[in-house]
Design a protein around this motif. Structure first.
Motif, short mmCIF file in Angstrom:
data_model
loop_
_atom_site.label_atom_id
_atom_site.label_comp_id
_atom_site.label_asym_id
_atom_site.label_seq_id
_atom_site.Cartn_x
_atom_site.Cartn_y
_atom_site.Cartn_z
N VAL A 63 0.85 -1.20 0.00
CA VAL A 63 0.00 0.00 0.00
C VAL A 63 0.88 1.25 0.00
CG1 VAL A 63 -1.58 1.36 1.44
CG2 VAL A 63 -2.04 -1.06 1.04
N ARG A 64 1.91 1.24 0.82
CA ARG A 64 2.83 2.37 0.88
C ARG A 64 3.55 2.55 -0.46
NH1 ARG A 64 5.55 0.75 4.88
NH2 ARG A 64 7.31 -0.14 3.76
N PHE A 65 3.98 1.43 -1.06
CA PHE A 65 4.71 1.44 -2.34
C PHE A 65 3.84 2.04 -3.45
CE2 PHE A 65 5.63 -0.64 -6.41
CZ PHE A 65 6.98 -0.36 -6.56
N VAL A 66 2.60 1.56 -3.56
CA VAL A 66 1.68 2.03 -4.60
C VAL A 66 1.34 3.51 -4.40
CG1 VAL A 66 -0.69 1.82 -5.47
CG2 VAL A 66 0.70 -0.22 -5.17
N TYR A 67 1.10 3.88 -3.16
CA TYR A 67 0.77 5.29 -2.84
C TYR A 67 1.93 6.19 -3.28
CZ TYR A 67 -0.60 9.39 -0.07
OH TYR A 67 -0.95 10.65 0.33
N ASN A 68 3.14 5.83 -2.92
CA ASN A 68 4.31 6.65 -3.27
C ASN A 68 4.57 6.69 -4.77
OD1 ASN A 68 4.77 7.30 -0.60
ND2 ASN A 68 6.32 5.74 -0.27
N LYS A 69 4.33 5.57 -5.46
CA LYS A 69 4.50 5.51 -6.91
C LYS A 69 3.52 6.46 -7.60
CE LYS A 69 7.60 2.56 -8.56
NZ LYS A 69 8.54 2.92 -9.64
N MET A 70 2.25 6.38 -7.20
CA MET A 70 1.23 7.25 -7.79
C MET A 70 1.51 8.71 -7.48
SD MET A 70 -2.39 5.17 -7.37
CE MET A 70 -2.26 4.99 -5.59
N LEU A 71 1.96 8.98 -6.26
CA LEU A 71 2.26 10.35 -5.86
C LEU A 71 3.44 10.91 -6.64
CD1 LEU A 71 1.83 12.84 -4.12
CD2 LEU A 71 3.11 11.73 -2.28
N ALA A 72 4.44 10.07 -6.88
CA ALA A 72 5.62 10.51 -7.64
C ALA A 72 5.23 10.95 -9.05
CB ALA A 72 6.65 9.38 -7.71
N GLU A 73 4.33 10.18 -9.68
CA GLU A 73 3.89 10.52 -11.04
C GLU A 73 3.03 11.79 -11.02
OE1 GLU A 73 2.55 7.59 -13.75
OE2 GLU A 73 3.69 5.97 -12.84
N ARG A 74 2.20 11.91 -10.01
CA ARG A 74 1.35 13.10 -9.92
C ARG A 74 2.18 14.35 -9.65
NH1 ARG A 74 -4.60 12.16 -7.37
NH2 ARG A 74 -5.04 10.15 -8.30
N THR A 75 3.21 14.19 -8.81
CA THR A 75 4.10 15.31 -8.49
C THR A 75 4.82 15.79 -9.73
OG1 THR A 75 4.41 14.45 -6.24
CG2 THR A 75 5.99 16.08 -7.02
N ALA A 76 5.34 14.84 -10.53
CA ALA A 76 6.06 15.18 -11.76
C ALA A 76 5.13 15.91 -12.74
CB ALA A 76 6.62 13.92 -12.41
N MET A 77 3.89 15.41 -12.85
CA MET A 77 2.92 16.03 -13.75
C MET A 77 2.51 17.42 -13.26
SD MET A 77 1.60 15.40 -16.64
CE MET A 77 1.92 13.64 -16.76
N TYR A 78 2.40 17.55 -11.95
CA TYR A 78 2.04 18.85 -11.37
C TYR A 78 3.13 19.88 -11.63
CZ TYR A 78 1.18 22.46 -7.86
OH TYR A 78 1.00 23.66 -7.22
N GLU A 79 4.39 19.50 -11.46
CA GLU A 79 5.51 20.41 -11.70
C GLU A 79 5.56 20.83 -13.16
OE1 GLU A 79 7.54 21.87 -9.59
OE2 GLU A 79 6.52 20.90 -7.91
N LEU A 80 5.16 19.91 -14.05
CA LEU A 80 5.19 20.17 -15.49
C LEU A 80 4.05 21.10 -15.93
CD1 LEU A 80 6.71 19.32 -18.13
CD2 LEU A 80 4.97 17.54 -18.40
N LEU A 81 2.86 20.92 -15.32
CA LEU A 81 1.67 21.63 -15.79
C LEU A 81 1.05 22.59 -14.79
CD1 LEU A 81 -0.11 18.59 -17.48
CD2 LEU A 81 1.18 20.38 -18.66
N LYS A 82 1.75 22.92 -13.71
CA LYS A 82 1.13 23.72 -12.65
C LYS A 82 0.71 25.13 -13.11
CE LYS A 82 5.54 25.02 -10.49
NZ LYS A 82 6.30 24.93 -9.22
#
Length: 370
Positions: A29-48
């Motif tokens: 659960v921790r692994f999946v949460y962090n993986k999804m968050l990492a992708e969302r963070t990268a996308m947020y930095e790109l399109l904020k």
């Protein structure tokens, strides 16, 4: 009839094999949460800078990672789906300005996962509970769940000392009638004893944390001398965790009993809307605020009052309850060092009791307006 929710928490006693699966699930659960968050963070930095484009982005799901990491299939799929829902909730709260941007979960983060009821996959059966991937797990069910309560989800957790618990969320239908307010009490937060009420009674909180400080400090010193990660270090870590858990359990038990007493005797409880985080950071107040558990107390008090159609009323934190005379209404400066309120009208009383009376009066005024 309105739908209501209530959670019941019980101790679990899994076998070694079941405990291994539970711990694996925590990690996945921790692994999946962090993986999804990492992708969302990268996308947020790109399109904020482009909020419209950011809204249209399709976020990853646990299914994506299952194809890449086969071992994720070994654990309950609903626990991974709930990790996604939790991240979605945190992400939306951030964009609404209600919280900070979600942070990554570390191994030190609370060890827990949530699973849902689907086609009878969760059932209570004669001292055991049937759970996905775990089958029958021994449970210490110290109280019965009413037959009209329907199980919706379960959250499994593990304490620092290695104890397992399950919180069972139930749903039931009940029309809660709002009680007429007759008996009202005001509570003034007291640093050294939880609260003083408007009747002059003190909660007399036993300060469990401070009572245990000496022993805790002794055990923590022993822990600091051991090699981190070693067998002896882990044994000592568990000793420290057990002391901390004992304090937490004593505090919670006291708060439950004290809140029940108030709910039984009053139709409305008036308190100040205090900034506990700010108070805990203030000079010399950290341990006192943490020991009291005022935040937990008000949460427990609120749900117990709501269950009976009663009210918890919060007045503005800037209301001058301490500076105001409860007899004539005059105000004057009241430094922390002054414990007795003396007014030119002749009123003399305990500082906290005077404040509690003012809190009660302001609460009654707000309820009357509403």
């Amino acid at each position: 009839m309105a739908k209501q929710n209530k959670a019941y928490k019980f101790r679990l006693y899994p076998t070694d094999e079941q405990a291994l699966i539970i711990r694996k699930t925590f990690g996945c659960v921790r692994f999946v949460y962090n993986k999804m968050l990492a992708e969302r963070t990268a996308m947020y930095e790109l399109l904020k800078e482009d909020k419209e484009a950011l809204k249209k982005v399709k976020h990853p799901t646990p299914a994506k990672y299952k194809r890449e990491f086969e071992w994720l299939k070994e654990v309950d799929s609903l626990s991974l789906a709930n990790a996604q829902l939790n991240l979605d909730k945190s992400y939306k709260a951030f964009f609404k300005g209600k919280s900070k941007f979600p942070t990554f979960k570390s191994k030190r983060h609370k060890q827990s996962y949530t699973t849902n009821v689907v086609n009878g996959n969760i059932q209570l059966l004669h001292g055991h509970i049937k759970l996905p991937k775990l089958k029958l797990v021994k449970i210490k069910q110290h109280r019965q769940i009413p037959t009209d309560h329907k199980i919706k989800s379960c959250t499994l957790s593990m304490t620092s000392s290695g104890k397992y618990y399950i919180s069972i969320l139930t749903e039931y239908e009940k029309e809660i009638e709002r009680r007429k307010i007759k008996n009202v009490v005001g509570l003034d937060f007291a640093m050294n004893g939880l609260f003083v009420d408007s009747e002059g009674k003190k909660a007399n909180y036993p300060k469990f944390y401070r009572q245990m400080l000496g022993k805790l400090a002794q055990e923590q010193r022993k822990l600091s001398r051991k090699k981190k990660g070693s067998s002896n270090w882990n044994k000592q870590r568990i000793r420290v965790a057990r002391i901390q858990e004992k304090v937490a359990n004593q505090r919670k038990n006291f708060l439950h009993h004290k809140s029940k007493e108030l709910v039984s005797n009053y139709d409305a409880v008036i308190i100040e809307d205090l900034d506990m985080k700010g108070m805990s950071q203030a000079l010399k107040f950290g341990k006192s605020v943490a020991d009291n558990g005022w935040g937990m107390f008000t949460s427990i008090l609120k749900y117990k009052l709501n269950e009976q159609g009663k009210q918890l009323v919060k007045i503005d934190k800037w209301f001058p309850s301490t500076k105001t005379c409860s007899s004539c209404g005059n105000t004057k400066p009241m430094p922390m060092s002054v414990r007795i309120y003396t007014c030119s009208c002749g009123y003399i009383g305990d500082r906290d009791h005077n404040s509690a009376i003012n809190i009660k009066k302001e609460g009654i005024r707000l309820v009357a307006i509403a």
